[in-house]
Design an enzyme around this catalytic site. Structure first.
Site, short mmCIF file in Angstrom:
data_model
loop_
_atom_site.label_atom_id
_atom_site.label_comp_id
_atom_site.label_asym_id
_atom_site.label_seq_id
_atom_site.Cartn_x
_atom_site.Cartn_y
_atom_site.Cartn_z
N ARG A 118 0.83 -1.21 0.00
CA ARG A 118 0.00 0.00 0.00
C ARG A 118 0.86 1.26 0.00
O ARG A 118 0.97 1.95 -1.00
CB ARG A 118 -0.94 -0.02 1.23
CG ARG A 118 -2.11 0.98 1.13
CD ARG A 118 -1.76 2.43 1.36
NE ARG A 118 -1.27 2.70 2.72
CZ ARG A 118 -0.87 3.88 3.12
NH1 ARG A 118 -0.87 4.93 2.28
NH2 ARG A 118 -0.40 4.06 4.35
N CYS B 187 5.09 9.80 -0.02
CA CYS B 187 3.75 10.33 0.21
C CYS B 187 3.39 11.32 -0.89
O CYS B 187 4.16 12.25 -1.16
CB CYS B 187 3.69 11.02 1.58
SG CYS B 187 2.10 11.81 1.90
#
Length: 286
Positions: A15, A239
């Site tokens: 993920r 991110c």
């Protein structure tokens, strides 16, 4: 130095490691990676995110990945940033969910278009619904050390988020060095204070390797009594809303270090090493 007998490594590569990839990765390749990681001994993995494909297209196959995890019989974490995402996770019968709130309100605004306080209010309904459905709740404190938009993040800002997570009944709280700007002194001091304030709370360390300090920060957090850490195979990650953030702490690096220190992880180091080429073949960074 203090070395615990056992450390839990939670693999987040499927993920957190892949979410920022610009080119669509076939679902079959993600399944292959998850299978290899399961064979390496990982008991818990973060594999899916029930987020809008408009904002994170790489996670558009969350339902299919969840179904595969059930077929494998592994315990998996699914990221659920809002109520709509949680409802999808419930429908998919996800056993564990992860919610996140930025200690930095500036980051939280960029990430989910809400202030930190607004996100904490939304968490109240989410926690209640998740508990009604028997779900394990991981609560991420994002940008818990510094922030690319705000700069320094104070310990009081971190404590404010942790306070609410503890009150709402989080099963574990994951303290995130989201942009990779923590150092060992900060890691030791911050985790030590959190352990003092919340002695009954389970904390997890989540370090990014932007400045090549992820292993050192992990070791410092261990000295503060932390016994659970996230890692990402091949050092994958980054991110979307943290410019310049490098990948996560590499699973193969922390597995090797802990093996050398005689700390049991239940993970097969050679199988981890064998999985690295597969993981990196899915990334545009390598």
């Amino acid at each position: 130095m203090y070395f615990p007998r056992k450390i839990e490594l939670i693999e987040v590569g499927p993920r957190d490691g892949l979410q920022n990839e610009p080119i669509a990765i076939p679902t079959s390749s993600k399944k292959e990676l998850i299978r290899h990681l399961a064979e390496a001994g990982f008991r818990r993995m973060e594999t899916a995110a029930f987020v809008s494909p408009k904002w994170v297209p790489q996670m558009a196959d969350a339902e299919e990945i969840s179904k595969y995890c059930h077929e494998l019989g592994i315990t998996y974490l699914a990221l659920t940033p809002n109520l709509m995402a949680l409802e999808r996770a419930i429908a998919a019968k996800a056993p564990q969910i992860a919610v996140f709130v930025g200690a930095s309100s500036a980051f939280n605004q960029k990430n989910v278009n809400k202030t930190t306080e607004q996100s904490l209010v939304e968490c109240e309904e989410m926690f209640a619904l998740a508990k009604q459905n028997g779900m394990f709740i991981r609560a991420y404190v994002s940008m818990a050390f510094s922030c690319p938009y705000q700069g320094e993040v104070t310990l009081e800002e971190v404590r404010r988020v942790c306070d609410r997570f503890v009150q709402l009944g989080a099963d574990e709280i994951d303290i995130g060095d989201t942009n990779g700007f923590a150092n060992p002194k900060m890691a030791y001091e911050r985790f030590s204070r959190l352990k003092d304030w919340y002695p009954d709370t389970v904390f997890v360390g989540h370090f990014h390797d932007t400045r090549k300090m992820a292993l050192a920060n992990t070791l410092a957090a261990m000295q503060a009594g932390i016994e659970k850490f996230d890692s990402s195979i091949g050092g994958l990650g980054g991110c979307p809303f943290s410019p310049g953030a490098a990948g996560n702490l590499a699973t193969e690096d922390i597995s090797l270090m802990l093996s050398e220190l005689g700390v049991n992880t239940g993970v097969h180091l050679e199988k981890v090493k064998q999985t690295v080429p597969l993981a990196r073949s899915l990334s545009s960074r390598f």
